[in-house]
Write a protein that holds these residues in place. Structure first.
Motif, PDB file in Angstrom:
ATOM      1  N   LEU A 339       0.851  -1.191   0.000  1.00 31.46           N
ATOM      2  CA  LEU A 339       0.000   0.000   0.000  1.00 31.46           C
ATOM      3  C   LEU A 339       0.885   1.239   0.000  1.00 31.46           C
ATOM      4  N   ILE A 340       0.696   2.103  -0.993  1.00 33.31           N
ATOM      5  CA  ILE A 340       1.378   3.398  -1.043  1.00 33.31           C
ATOM      6  C   ILE A 340       0.309   4.475  -1.066  1.00 33.31           C
ATOM      7  N   GLU A 341       0.274   5.274  -0.008  1.00 27.04           N
ATOM      8  CA  GLU A 341      -0.735   6.324   0.114  1.00 27.04           C
ATOM      9  C   GLU A 341      -0.079   7.692  -0.024  1.00 27.04           C
ATOM     10  N   LEU A 342      -0.582   8.501  -0.946  1.00 29.75           N
ATOM     11  CA  LEU A 342      -0.153   9.883  -1.077  1.00 29.75           C
ATOM     12  C   LEU A 342      -1.203  10.738  -0.365  1.00 29.75           C
ATOM     13  N   ARG A 343      -0.781  11.464   0.667  1.00 30.57           N
ATOM     14  CA  ARG A 343      -1.720  12.235   1.479  1.00 30.57           C
ATOM     15  C   ARG A 343      -1.201  13.653   1.688  1.00 30.57           C
ATOM     16  N   HIS A 385      -7.488  22.838  -4.245  1.00 34.90           N
ATOM     17  CA  HIS A 385      -6.237  22.612  -4.969  1.00 34.90           C
ATOM     18  C   HIS A 385      -5.394  21.481  -4.378  1.00 34.90           C
ATOM     19  N   PRO A 386      -5.238  21.380  -3.050  1.00 34.93           N
ATOM     20  CA  PRO A 386      -4.411  20.285  -2.505  1.00 34.93           C
ATOM     21  C   PRO A 386      -4.973  18.905  -2.812  1.00 34.93           C
ATOM     22  N   SER A 391      -1.789  18.146  -8.221  1.00 32.98           N
ATOM     23  CA  SER A 391      -1.008  18.356  -7.004  1.00 32.98           C
ATOM     24  C   SER A 391      -0.426  17.035  -6.496  1.00 32.98           C
ATOM     25  N   TYR A 392      -1.216  15.974  -6.560  1.00 31.91           N
ATOM     26  CA  TYR A 392      -0.720  14.668  -6.105  1.00 31.91           C
ATOM     27  C   TYR A 392       0.324  14.098  -7.059  1.00 31.91           C
ATOM     28  N   THR A 393       0.232  14.441  -8.332  1.00 34.10           N
ATOM     29  CA  THR A 393       1.265  13.997  -9.275  1.00 34.10           C
ATOM     30  C   THR A 393       2.602  14.651  -8.940  1.00 34.10           C
ATOM     31  N   GLU A 394       2.562  15.919  -8.494  1.00 26.20           N
ATOM     32  CA  GLU A 394       3.793  16.585  -8.046  1.00 26.20           C
ATOM     33  C   GLU A 394       4.393  15.844  -6.844  1.00 26.20           C
ATOM     34  N   THR A 395       3.522  15.421  -5.936  1.00 26.32           N
ATOM     35  CA  THR A 395       4.007  14.669  -4.777  1.00 26.32           C
ATOM     36  C   THR A 395       4.622  13.344  -5.218  1.00 26.32           C
TER      37      THR A 395
END
Length: 433
Positions: A339-343, A385-386, A391-395
């Protein structure tokens, strides 16, 4: 873009307690050596003073000063070892509390060994329970960093059309804080979702699987109206593997009542009911050829991450990899599921998950990747926006560039797909019937 990326295994626990004890043991072995060194310097100093001409060649004052420095190092090393062992006990107590809570959710009694160990840790030092409280309080604060600023600015942009959705988000945020967004092990949806039709609208043949997390997020459906993409990998041994990419709530759902990725599905999924979007996701997998027991890797954003959570915990498919962005829920997965979570801590939708459990979930290589998605919000910014995919692709790009060794587990799973003899990618448009 903020480069303050935090990568952990999840929640308040960022370090393995056994690893901490290993450091404490090493410090405990090292400390006496400083004491031995100080004693040796004192003896050498005494010998030099006994030699009449020695002080002319050796700075005995500086030599004695080194004794003080080595004594200080001995004390620092001793205290560091004790404090490290104390923190190991604190981390272990948090982990066991999380285990106790998980058992309560499953209505399973805890073992006597677990209860005895918790009692032992509590009694070992009065600071352990106090520091546990401090640790959790710090985690509670960090997990919503920047959210207040986004919410205040968002108030300037609430339109009459967005008003109902604002109210729903506020109510769900309160539920998230109460732990509603944390799913128990093997969570399954109840009821039956609205009937849907799933239509393939585009088929292509990719040359290979994604080679980075950011590339995977860029593979989401691009055809107009498509919410779901399924890549079918035909392996040399005759088996098939599947990679699912799924979008979240669709903006047009405010005016299109036949859109299954809407607020109704959001509320159904968040309260544990089968949604039209979940039905559509399962139907798309089956339309692509997936059968019970087939391996599925999932990349999902927002509402689709809730579908992914339930696919991983209670479906007929073998979900081995789950990468989510801005998920409103926190799944509890098995040790063999990555599991990889981007938060984003300032993402209102992400806050519905309640920050997740204090201990991690999934395989040992699972990651929770957090940062402030919009560190300098302005009045003219879009309210969510967040939470946006961009924005998540930047993360994800920051994660790919981090060289975190735990990413090798994800890369290994992606490399397995390079052995496919053929790849077929199909995008689907789902509609309520």
């Amino acid at each position: 873009m903020s480069d303050e990326l935090e990568i952990t295994h999840g929640g308040a626990i960022a370090v393995d307690s056994d690893a901490l004890r290993g450091v404490a043991d090493a410090l405990a072995v090292l400390a006496p050596r400083f004491a031995d060194a100080a004693s040796a310097i004192r003896r050498a100093h005494g010998c030099l003073l006994a030699l009449p001409m020695a002080s002319m060649r050796v700075d005995t004052v500086a030599l004695w000063g080194s004794v003080d420095r080595v004594d200080a190092l001995h004390e620092e090393c001793r205290v560091a070892g004790e404090n490290t062992r104390l923190m190991a006990d604190v981390y272990e107590l948090v982990e066991h509390r999380a285990e106790l809570a998980a058992l309560a959710i499953q209505e399973r009694p805890p073992s006597n060994a677990l209860l005895d160990r918790i009692a032992e840790l509590e009694a070992s030092d009065p600071r352990v329970v106090e520091m546990e409280t401090w640790l959790l309080a710090g985690w509670e604060k960090r997990r919503t960093e920047g959210l207040h600023a986004q919410f205040d600015l968002g108030a300037f942009w609430v339109t009459p059309e967005a008003g109902p959705n604002m109210g729903l988000l506020l109510g769900a945020a309160a539920l998230g804080a109460a732990g509603v967004g944390r799913l128990p092990p093997y969570a399954a949806l109840s009821g039956r979702g609205d009937p849907v039709s799933v239509t393939p609208v585009r088929t292509t043949a990719p040359i290979g699987p994604p080679n980075s997390i950011a590339e995977a997020l860029r593979r989401f459906p691009g055809e107009s109206g498509a919410q779901i993409k399924v890549e079918k990998y035909a392996m040399a041994d005759g088996s098939n593997r599947f990679v699912l990419y799924s979008k979240g709530t669709q903006p047009k759902s405010l005016i299109d009542w036949n859109e299954p990725f809407d607020m109704k599905s959001n509320l159904e999924l968040y309260t544990g009911q089968e949604s039209a979007s979940y039905v559509a996701t399962v139907d798309a997998l089956r339309a692509a050829g997936a059968q019970a027991g087939d391996e599925v890797q999932i990349y999902a954003h927002s509402q689709a991450a809730m579908n992914a959570a339930y696919l991983a915990s209670g479906s007929e498919f073998d979900v081995t990899v789950q990468v989510t962005a801005g998920s409103p829920v926190q799944p509890t997965l098995d040790d063999d599921q990555l599991l990889i979570e981007l938060r984003h801590t300032d993402d209102m939708v992400n806050s519905l998950a309640g920050g997740g459990p204090p201990a991690g979930t999934g395989s040992a290589d699972s990651l929770v990747v957090t940062r402030v998605g919009d560190p300098e919000p302005h009045i003219h910014d879009v309210w969510l926006h967040p939470h946006m995919m961009e924005s998540y692709t930047e993360t994800a790009e920051l994660l790919d560039a981090s060289d975190d060794v735990r990413l090798e587990a994800w890369r290994d799973k992606a490399r397995e797909l390079t052995d496919a003899v053929s790849i077929e990618s199909t995008e689907y448009v789902a509609r309520r019937d």
